[in-house]
Design a protein around this motif. Sequence first.
Motif, PDB file in Angstrom:
ATOM      1  N   ASN A  62       0.824  -1.206   0.000  1.00  0.00           N
ATOM      2  CA  ASN A  62       0.000   0.000   0.000  1.00  0.00           C
ATOM      3  C   ASN A  62       0.858   1.255   0.000  1.00  0.00           C
ATOM      4  OD1 ASN A  62      -2.496  -1.235  -0.123  1.00  0.00           O
ATOM      5  ND2 ASN A  62      -2.664  -1.410   2.095  1.00  0.00           N
ATOM      6  N   LEU A  63       1.989   1.201   0.681  1.00  0.00           N
ATOM      7  CA  LEU A  63       2.888   2.351   0.705  1.00  0.00           C
ATOM      8  C   LEU A  63       3.419   2.645  -0.693  1.00  0.00           C
ATOM      9  CD1 LEU A  63       4.409   4.483   2.390  1.00  0.00           C
ATOM     10  CD2 LEU A  63       6.275   2.834   2.556  1.00  0.00           C
ATOM     11  N   VAL A  64       3.790   1.617  -1.435  1.00  0.00           N
ATOM     12  CA  VAL A  64       4.283   1.823  -2.800  1.00  0.00           C
ATOM     13  C   VAL A  64       3.171   2.431  -3.649  1.00  0.00           C
ATOM     14  CG1 VAL A  64       5.355   0.762  -4.818  1.00  0.00           C
ATOM     15  CG2 VAL A  64       5.802  -0.167  -2.580  1.00  0.00           C
ATOM     16  N   ARG A  65       1.973   1.946  -3.482  1.00  0.00           N
ATOM     17  CA  ARG A  65       0.838   2.494  -4.244  1.00  0.00           C
ATOM     18  C   ARG A  65       0.611   3.966  -3.901  1.00  0.00           C
ATOM     19  NH1 ARG A  65      -2.079  -2.727  -2.673  1.00  0.00           N
ATOM     20  NH2 ARG A  65      -1.666  -4.082  -4.454  1.00  0.00           N
ATOM     21  N   GLU A  66       0.809   4.333  -2.642  1.00  0.00           N
ATOM     22  CA  GLU A  66       0.676   5.739  -2.245  1.00  0.00           C
ATOM     23  C   GLU A  66       1.803   6.582  -2.827  1.00  0.00           C
ATOM     24  OE1 GLU A  66       0.323   6.190   1.999  1.00  0.00           O
ATOM     25  OE2 GLU A  66      -1.250   4.675   2.095  1.00  0.00           O
ATOM     26  N   ASN A  67       3.012   6.047  -2.841  1.00  0.00           N
ATOM     27  CA  ASN A  67       4.159   6.793  -3.370  1.00  0.00           C
ATOM     28  C   ASN A  67       4.077   6.967  -4.883  1.00  0.00           C
ATOM     29  OD1 ASN A  67       5.263   7.060  -0.833  1.00  0.00           O
ATOM     30  ND2 ASN A  67       6.755   5.419  -1.098  1.00  0.00           N
ATOM     31  N   TYR A  68       3.520   5.977  -5.573  1.00  0.00           N
ATOM     32  CA  TYR A  68       3.449   5.985  -7.040  1.00  0.00           C
ATOM     33  C   TYR A  68       2.006   5.703  -7.466  1.00  0.00           C
ATOM     34  CZ  TYR A  68       8.320   5.541  -5.858  1.00  0.00           C
ATOM     35  OH  TYR A  68       9.554   5.747  -5.273  1.00  0.00           O
ATOM     36  N   PRO A  69       1.092   6.647  -7.155  1.00  0.00           N
ATOM     37  CA  PRO A  69      -0.331   6.409  -7.404  1.00  0.00           C
ATOM     38  C   PRO A  69      -0.658   6.300  -8.900  1.00  0.00           C
ATOM     39  CG  PRO A  69       0.054   8.679  -6.717  1.00  0.00           C
ATOM     40  CD  PRO A  69       1.352   7.954  -6.577  1.00  0.00           C
ATOM     41  N   ASP A  70      -1.717   5.573  -9.166  1.00  0.00           N
ATOM     42  CA  ASP A  70      -2.263   5.405 -10.515  1.00  0.00           C
ATOM     43  C   ASP A  70      -1.307   4.705 -11.473  1.00  0.00           C
ATOM     44  OD1 ASP A  70      -4.678   6.634  -9.789  1.00  0.00           O
ATOM     45  OD2 ASP A  70      -3.829   8.617 -10.160  1.00  0.00           O
ATOM     46  N   ALA A  71      -0.340   3.972 -10.961  1.00  0.00           N
ATOM     47  CA  ALA A  71       0.614   3.268 -11.826  1.00  0.00           C
ATOM     48  C   ALA A  71      -0.088   2.266 -12.726  1.00  0.00           C
ATOM     49  CB  ALA A  71       1.674   2.572 -10.977  1.00  0.00           C
ATOM     50  N   GLY A  72      -1.144   1.677 -12.242  1.00  0.00           N
ATOM     51  CA  GLY A  72      -1.867   0.692 -13.029  1.00  0.00           C
ATOM     52  C   GLY A  72      -2.519   1.259 -14.278  1.00  0.00           C
ATOM     53  N   HIS A  73      -2.665   2.575 -14.329  1.00  0.00           N
ATOM     54  CA  HIS A  73      -3.299   3.217 -15.475  1.00  0.00           C
ATOM     55  C   HIS A  73      -2.280   3.800 -16.456  1.00  0.00           C
ATOM     56  CE1 HIS A  73      -7.109   2.739 -13.475  1.00  0.00           C
ATOM     57  NE2 HIS A  73      -6.620   3.329 -12.406  1.00  0.00           N
ATOM     58  N   GLU A  74      -1.014   3.692 -16.120  1.00  0.00           N
ATOM     59  CA  GLU A  74       0.032   4.301 -16.956  1.00  0.00           C
ATOM     60  C   GLU A  74       0.414   3.378 -18.102  1.00  0.00           C
ATOM     61  OE1 GLU A  74       1.932   6.740 -18.731  1.00  0.00           O
ATOM     62  OE2 GLU A  74       1.287   7.510 -16.773  1.00  0.00           O
ATOM     63  N   ASN A  75       0.508   3.931 -19.304  1.00  0.00           N
ATOM     64  CA  ASN A  75       0.919   3.105 -20.436  1.00  0.00           C
ATOM     65  C   ASN A  75       2.198   3.611 -21.101  1.00  0.00           C
ATOM     66  OD1 ASN A  75      -0.028   5.322 -21.744  1.00  0.00           O
ATOM     67  ND2 ASN A  75      -1.672   4.293 -22.822  1.00  0.00           N
ATOM     68  N   ARG A  76       2.788   4.669 -20.551  1.00  0.00           N
ATOM     69  CA  ARG A  76       4.078   5.140 -21.061  1.00  0.00           C
ATOM     70  C   ARG A  76       5.193   4.350 -20.371  1.00  0.00           C
ATOM     71  NH1 ARG A  76       3.473  11.252 -19.504  1.00  0.00           N
ATOM     72  NH2 ARG A  76       2.286  10.222 -17.862  1.00  0.00           N
ATOM     73  N   PRO A  77       6.369   4.270 -20.974  1.00  0.00           N
ATOM     74  CA  PRO A  77       7.465   3.489 -20.396  1.00  0.00           C
ATOM     75  C   PRO A  77       7.982   4.068 -19.072  1.00  0.00           C
ATOM     76  CG  PRO A  77       7.900   4.018 -22.709  1.00  0.00           C
ATOM     77  CD  PRO A  77       6.698   4.802 -22.291  1.00  0.00           C
ATOM     78  N   VAL A  78       8.201   3.170 -18.111  1.00  0.00           N
ATOM     79  CA  VAL A  78       8.749   3.540 -16.810  1.00  0.00           C
ATOM     80  C   VAL A  78       9.856   2.546 -16.465  1.00  0.00           C
ATOM     81  CG1 VAL A  78       8.275   3.804 -14.331  1.00  0.00           C
ATOM     82  CG2 VAL A  78       6.549   4.495 -16.020  1.00  0.00           C
ATOM     83  N   LEU A  79      11.022   3.063 -16.098  1.00  0.00           N
ATOM     84  CA  LEU A  79      12.134   2.236 -15.651  1.00  0.00           C
ATOM     85  C   LEU A  79      12.305   2.433 -14.154  1.00  0.00           C
ATOM     86  CD1 LEU A  79      14.704   0.475 -16.067  1.00  0.00           C
ATOM     87  CD2 LEU A  79      15.935   2.619 -16.519  1.00  0.00           C
ATOM     88  N   MET A  80      12.332   1.335 -13.411  1.00  0.00           N
ATOM     89  CA  MET A  80      12.641   1.364 -11.984  1.00  0.00           C
ATOM     90  C   MET A  80      13.976   0.651 -11.807  1.00  0.00           C
ATOM     91  SD  MET A  80       8.935   0.433 -10.380  1.00  0.00           S
ATOM     92  CE  MET A  80       8.493   1.682  -9.193  1.00  0.00           C
ATOM     93  N   LEU A  81      14.935   1.334 -11.230  1.00  0.00           N
ATOM     94  CA  LEU A  81      16.249   0.759 -11.026  1.00  0.00           C
ATOM     95  C   LEU A  81      16.501   0.693  -9.528  1.00  0.00           C
ATOM     96  CD1 LEU A  81      19.089   1.317 -13.394  1.00  0.00           C
ATOM     97  CD2 LEU A  81      19.577   0.938 -10.999  1.00  0.00           C
ATOM     98  N   ALA A  82      16.691  -0.524  -9.013  1.00  0.00           N
ATOM     99  CA  ALA A  82      16.799  -0.733  -7.561  1.00  0.00           C
ATOM    100  C   ALA A  82      18.034  -1.544  -7.215  1.00  0.00           C
ATOM    101  CB  ALA A  82      15.550  -1.460  -7.065  1.00  0.00           C
ATOM    102  N   GLY A  83      18.489  -1.379  -5.980  1.00  0.00           N
ATOM    103  CA  GLY A  83      19.591  -2.184  -5.465  1.00  0.00           C
ATOM    104  C   GLY A  83      19.052  -3.464  -4.842  1.00  0.00           C
ATOM    105  N   ASN A  84      19.799  -4.545  -4.949  1.00  0.00           N
ATOM    106  CA  ASN A  84      19.321  -5.818  -4.415  1.00  0.00           C
ATOM    107  C   ASN A  84      19.420  -5.897  -2.887  1.00  0.00           C
ATOM    108  OD1 ASN A  84      22.084  -6.123  -4.123  1.00  0.00           O
ATOM    109  ND2 ASN A  84      22.164  -8.154  -5.049  1.00  0.00           N
TER     110      ASN A  84
END
Length: 147
Positions: A62-84
């Motif tokens: 839920n926190l991720v959804r709050e930080n990045y709202p409406d992601a499910g409706h986005e159709n443009r390219p998004v890159l998430m780069l994270a550390g393991n």
Amino acid sequence: MLLVLNLARNDDRVQQEQISVAGKSFGSIVAWRVFREEPGLKSCVLLTPLCMADKSGEDELNLVRENYPDAGHENRPVLMLAGNADPHCELEILRQFVVNTSAKFNINVLDGNHNLEMPDADAAMAASKFDRNLQLLASHVERFLLG
């Protein structure tokens, strides 16, 4: 970020259809919000996104959804780069979040913590690993933006 975006939009040397936004850590939340509000932006890069709850015990997904709202409706390219080994974003939570979004979301994982560092008792080795990570990060972002 909006000031820089306006400067780019008013610069004849900038190809308007190629403008993307990026942010790291808390800046990834800012970049995401600008991206959502600006439909003319080509893509978005979220470096070391934030997806771990603090001591409040809030549900991380839920926190991720709050930080990045409406992601499910986005159709443009998004890159998430994270550390393991990022204490601020567990990869499984990030992957669960992306499963519920469009296929335009890509996650690239590098070794390292939230700063993409890999601590080592040998300072030269740690610096070498960090330098390699920065080169990999640049390569991932370049391929994403030019692809």
